[in-house]
Design an enzyme around this catalytic site. Structure first.
Site, PDB file in Angstrom:
ATOM      1  N   HIS A 205       0.803  -1.227   0.000  1.00  0.00           N
ATOM      2  CA  HIS A 205       0.000   0.000   0.000  1.00  0.00           C
ATOM      3  C   HIS A 205       0.834   1.275   0.000  1.00  0.00           C
ATOM      4  CE1 HIS A 205       0.730  -0.550   4.353  1.00  0.00           C
ATOM      5  NE2 HIS A 205       0.653   0.773   4.414  1.00  0.00           N
TER       6      HIS A 205
HETATM    7  C1  UD1 Z   1      -2.251   5.353   5.807  1.00  0.00           C
HETATM    8  C2  UD1 Z   1      -0.950   5.921   6.367  1.00  0.00           C
HETATM    9  C3  UD1 Z   1       0.172   4.902   6.195  1.00  0.00           C
HETATM   10  C4  UD1 Z   1      -0.212   3.569   6.815  1.00  0.00           C
HETATM   11  C5  UD1 Z   1      -1.533   3.101   6.249  1.00  0.00           C
HETATM   12  C6  UD1 Z   1      -1.960   1.858   6.993  1.00  0.00           C
HETATM   13  C7  UD1 Z   1      -0.635   8.360   6.178  1.00  0.00           C
HETATM   14  C8  UD1 Z   1       0.050   9.444   5.438  1.00  0.00           C
HETATM   15  N1  UD1 Z   1      -0.553   7.147   5.643  1.00  0.00           N
HETATM   16  O1  UD1 Z   1      -2.070   5.156   4.412  1.00  0.00           O
HETATM   17  O2  UD1 Z   1       1.324   5.378   6.863  1.00  0.00           O
HETATM   18  O3  UD1 Z   1       0.788   2.635   6.520  1.00  0.00           O
HETATM   19  O4  UD1 Z   1      -2.536   4.120   6.455  1.00  0.00           O
HETATM   20  O5  UD1 Z   1      -2.917   1.126   6.316  1.00  0.00           O
HETATM   21  O6  UD1 Z   1      -1.220   8.626   7.203  1.00  0.00           O
HETATM   22  N2  UD1 Z   1      -9.538   4.489   1.895  1.00  0.00           N
HETATM   23  C9  UD1 Z   1     -10.717   3.780   1.894  1.00  0.00           C
HETATM   24  N3  UD1 Z   1     -11.260   3.430   3.091  1.00  0.00           N
HETATM   25  C10 UD1 Z   1     -10.691   3.734   4.285  1.00  0.00           C
HETATM   26  C11 UD1 Z   1      -9.488   4.457   4.271  1.00  0.00           C
HETATM   27  C12 UD1 Z   1      -8.933   4.820   3.076  1.00  0.00           C
HETATM   28  O7  UD1 Z   1     -11.280   3.480   0.839  1.00  0.00           O
HETATM   29  O8  UD1 Z   1     -11.247   3.360   5.325  1.00  0.00           O
HETATM   30  C13 UD1 Z   1      -8.935   4.854   0.595  1.00  0.00           C
HETATM   31  C14 UD1 Z   1      -9.267   6.267   0.166  1.00  0.00           C
HETATM   32  O9  UD1 Z   1      -9.427   6.262  -1.232  1.00  0.00           O
HETATM   33  C15 UD1 Z   1      -8.016   7.036   0.540  1.00  0.00           C
HETATM   34  C16 UD1 Z   1      -6.922   6.011   0.366  1.00  0.00           C
HETATM   35  O10 UD1 Z   1      -7.511   4.775   0.736  1.00  0.00           O
HETATM   36  O11 UD1 Z   1      -7.822   8.167  -0.252  1.00  0.00           O
HETATM   37  C17 UD1 Z   1      -5.697   6.281   1.214  1.00  0.00           C
HETATM   38  O12 UD1 Z   1      -6.053   6.427   2.586  1.00  0.00           O
HETATM   39  P1  UD1 Z   1      -5.121   7.305   3.580  1.00  0.00           P
HETATM   40  O13 UD1 Z   1      -5.614   7.187   4.967  1.00  0.00           O
HETATM   41  O14 UD1 Z   1      -4.950   8.679   3.031  1.00  0.00           O
HETATM   42  O15 UD1 Z   1      -3.715   6.642   3.444  1.00  0.00           O
HETATM   43  P2  UD1 Z   1      -3.290   5.108   3.433  1.00  0.00           P
HETATM   44  O16 UD1 Z   1      -2.745   4.775   2.109  1.00  0.00           O
HETATM   45  O17 UD1 Z   1      -4.395   4.294   3.992  1.00  0.00           O
HETATM   46  N1  UDP Z   2      -3.379  -6.310   9.014  1.00  0.00           N
HETATM   47  C1  UDP Z   2      -4.635  -6.902   9.146  1.00  0.00           C
HETATM   48  N2  UDP Z   2      -5.312  -7.231   8.001  1.00  0.00           N
HETATM   49  C2  UDP Z   2      -4.810  -7.023   6.757  1.00  0.00           C
HETATM   50  C3  UDP Z   2      -3.527  -6.420   6.643  1.00  0.00           C
HETATM   51  C4  UDP Z   2      -2.853  -6.060   7.792  1.00  0.00           C
HETATM   52  O1  UDP Z   2      -5.105  -7.145  10.257  1.00  0.00           O
HETATM   53  O2  UDP Z   2      -5.480  -7.365   5.764  1.00  0.00           O
HETATM   54  C5  UDP Z   2      -2.663  -5.905  10.256  1.00  0.00           C
HETATM   55  C6  UDP Z   2      -1.279  -6.494  10.436  1.00  0.00           C
HETATM   56  O3  UDP Z   2      -1.332  -7.735  11.125  1.00  0.00           O
HETATM   57  C7  UDP Z   2      -0.594  -5.413  11.272  1.00  0.00           C
HETATM   58  C8  UDP Z   2      -1.202  -4.127  10.759  1.00  0.00           C
HETATM   59  O4  UDP Z   2      -2.426  -4.511  10.131  1.00  0.00           O
HETATM   60  O5  UDP Z   2      -0.924  -5.582  12.659  1.00  0.00           O
HETATM   61  C9  UDP Z   2      -0.309  -3.415   9.775  1.00  0.00           C
HETATM   62  O6  UDP Z   2      -0.996  -2.341   9.223  1.00  0.00           O
HETATM   63  P1  UDP Z   2      -0.671  -1.720   7.798  1.00  0.00           P
HETATM   64  O7  UDP Z   2       0.149  -2.659   7.005  1.00  0.00           O
HETATM   65  O8  UDP Z   2      -1.950  -1.232   7.239  1.00  0.00           O
HETATM   66  O9  UDP Z   2       0.148  -0.407   8.184  1.00  0.00           O
HETATM   67  P2  UDP Z   2       1.692  -0.080   8.401  1.00  0.00           P
HETATM   68  O10 UDP Z   2       2.195  -0.971   9.475  1.00  0.00           O
HETATM   69  O11 UDP Z   2       2.393  -0.260   7.096  1.00  0.00           O
HETATM   70  O12 UDP Z   2       1.704   1.357   8.778  1.00  0.00           O
END
Ligand code: UD1
Ligand code: UDP
Length: 364
Positions: A205
């Protein structure tokens, strides 16, 4: 004493959960849970409340998605109102997401001390939005709770007073250890017809991997090659799903016979898949750590990591986005050439206890 704990995005829940429960069980503190709503899909948020046993948040800010400025600003406007009404003694933020810096900045401007859980991690890659969030949050926090000694070193080099730095270990591993049995009881392997130690688990992601079509294609080409030797399962993050639509890549996935694209999984199901995977291919931060503790080989599809201890002591290896390199390193693992992991110090399920002690010493 009231301590506000902030959660916003998926990885925050596993880190903050253990601290929430440890504070609630102590006689000194009243934890107050604020969910910013950065992640809002049931599969990225509510499922973790259910699995980790959180109550409903005391406040849900509902900020949702947006550009960095929009999202950060919305959190700031809404969280400031909570600070005005609740007047906490301390605010704890976790990790490196936009909600982390937004809430820390609000608190410090109102002279409320901030504790940062997972302080000191550095990828030294300022193209990562998270790196900016980490550096800024650490620079305004009063209590820096580090997961590993490299965190202490980074903070010291940045000139942060050592009296503010506390090596407490990894709170995410508290959650992993607490929920091992529920994870073991998950039927996810049967559900997706996965055989123990005979499949690869993927998560992806990072904007640098999935928002950039060229990089995304290089990675998909590697998956296409690997799935001919090993079944692959990919719980897909919504950011990544959006890019697959935008770049019209759905057919690439449909054409892979041995590849399952599935929805984001709940915590127990995901942990079970992680534990029984032959290999994990990821760009997640938390998953590099969990695979180290579970002793599962992990290839990180990035050029750098803010979690170097998962390489020096754990099972992790950086492979970047080069198709051939990802394939080569995967084949090495399939041929039994894995590094043997050692669990880092204080990744022992007791981090939250140490955090509570730090808060008690600070506030009483
Ligand atoms: C965010 C964090 C990243 C973290 C990740 C964990 C920041 C800058 N990034 O990235 O560090 O690793 O979360 O998963 O804070 N969206 C949905 N449903 C949701 C949430 C998001 O559809 O519930 C979609 C939206 O189109 C959104 C995109 O995902 O624009 C990105 O979401 P966003 O929270 O901005 O960043 P992540 O890529 O999720
Ligand atoms: N995780 C989960 N379901 C998924 C993918 C990840 O429960 O489908 C959990 C994973 O075990 C870990 C956390 O989400 O505890 C990691 O989150 P993510 O990869 O979204 O964020 P990051 O650590 O990169 O910020």
């Amino acid at each position: 004493m009231k301590i506000i704990l902030v959660v916003g995005a998926r990885p925050n829940f596993m880190k903050v959960g253990p601290v929430y429960f440890a504070l609630r069980d102590s006689e000194y503190f009243q934890p107050y849970l604020v969910h910013t709503g950065q992640h809002y899909d049931k599969k990225l948020s509510q499922v973790f409340f259910d699995h980790l046993g959180f109550p409903e948040p005391d406040r849900y800010l509902g900020v949702g998605s947006g550009t960095h400025a929009e999202q950060t600003a919305k959190v700031m406007v809404e969280f400031e109102k909570v600070l005005f009404s609740e007047k906490p003694e301390l605010v704890m933020v976790a990790g490196d997401v936009n909600s982390t810096i937004a809430c820390a900045l609000d608190a410090v401007k109102l002279h409320i001390p901030v504790a940062h859980l997972e302080a000191g991690l550095r990828s030294f890659d300022s193209d990562m939005p998270e790196e900016i969030n980490r550096i800024l949050t650490d620079s305004i926090s009063e209590i820096l709770l580090t997961p590993s000694p490299d965190g202490d070193d980074n903070l010291t080099k940045e000139g942060i007073d050592s009296r503010k730095i506390f090596f407490v270990g990894n709170a995410m591993i508290d959650s992993l250890k607490k929920h091992e049995i529920e994870a073991e009881n998950s039927n996810v392997l049967e559900k997706f017809a996965l055989e123990k130690k005979n499949f690869g688990l993927i998560t992806l992601h990072r904007p640098s991997n999935v928002d950039n079509k060229e990089n995304f294609l290089k990675i998909i080409n590697a998956f296409d090659h690997i799935q001919k030797q090993l079944p692959l399962v990919f719980p897909i993050h919504p950011r990544t799903l959006n890019r697959i639509d935008e770049f019209s890549l759905k057919s690439r996935f449909d054409n892979m016979q041995n590849f399952k694209l599935i929805e984001p999984q709940g915590y127990f199901d995901f942990l079970k898949m992680e534990k029984y995977a032959k290999i994990v291919l990821t760009d997640s931060g938390g998953i590099q750590e969990e695979t180290t503790v579970l002793d599962v080989p992990c290839l990180t599809i990035r050029e750098n990591t803010e979690r170097p201890i998962t390489i020096t002591q754990g099972t992790n290896k950086l492979v970047g986005t080069d198709t051939e390199k990802i394939i080569l390193e995967t084949e090495k693992i399939l041929n039994g050439e894995n590094s043997v992991g050692k669990t880092p110090e204080f990744w022992d399920g007791k981090t939250a206890e140490r955090v509570v002690k730090v808060f008690k010493d600070y506030l009483t």
